[in-house]
Scaffold this motif. Sequence first.
Motif: not given
Length: 108
Positions: A5, A16, A20-21, A24-25, A28
């Motif tokens: 991340a 941040e 993050m879920t 979401e990770y 991304r």
Amino acid sequence: MMIDALRYFGFVDLLEFERMTVHEYSIRMIAVALRQLDQKELIHQQAWANWQIQATETRGKKEVPKYRTFESFFDKEKLENKILGIDTSKFKSESDKKLMQLMKNANK
């Protein structure tokens, strides 16, 4: 995970990352992989263009460059007109070309 991340997402604040879920990770990380693929494609397009620009043609007994000018290799105006939906085959005279340029400028 946290290092990824910080490395790939440009995070500077660990909060941040903590907010993050997992979903979401995952999204991304897929986006990062696709961005890297786009960069690889660009590198390969540049290599292909470098090879193409060195192309030659035989004229008589001489080898001459296939592309004499940059515009003959990459016609940005033609590609721009295609994107904008402007049919340049209709514009033959200088006044028509000036009109086309005025239309382009008005659409900006």
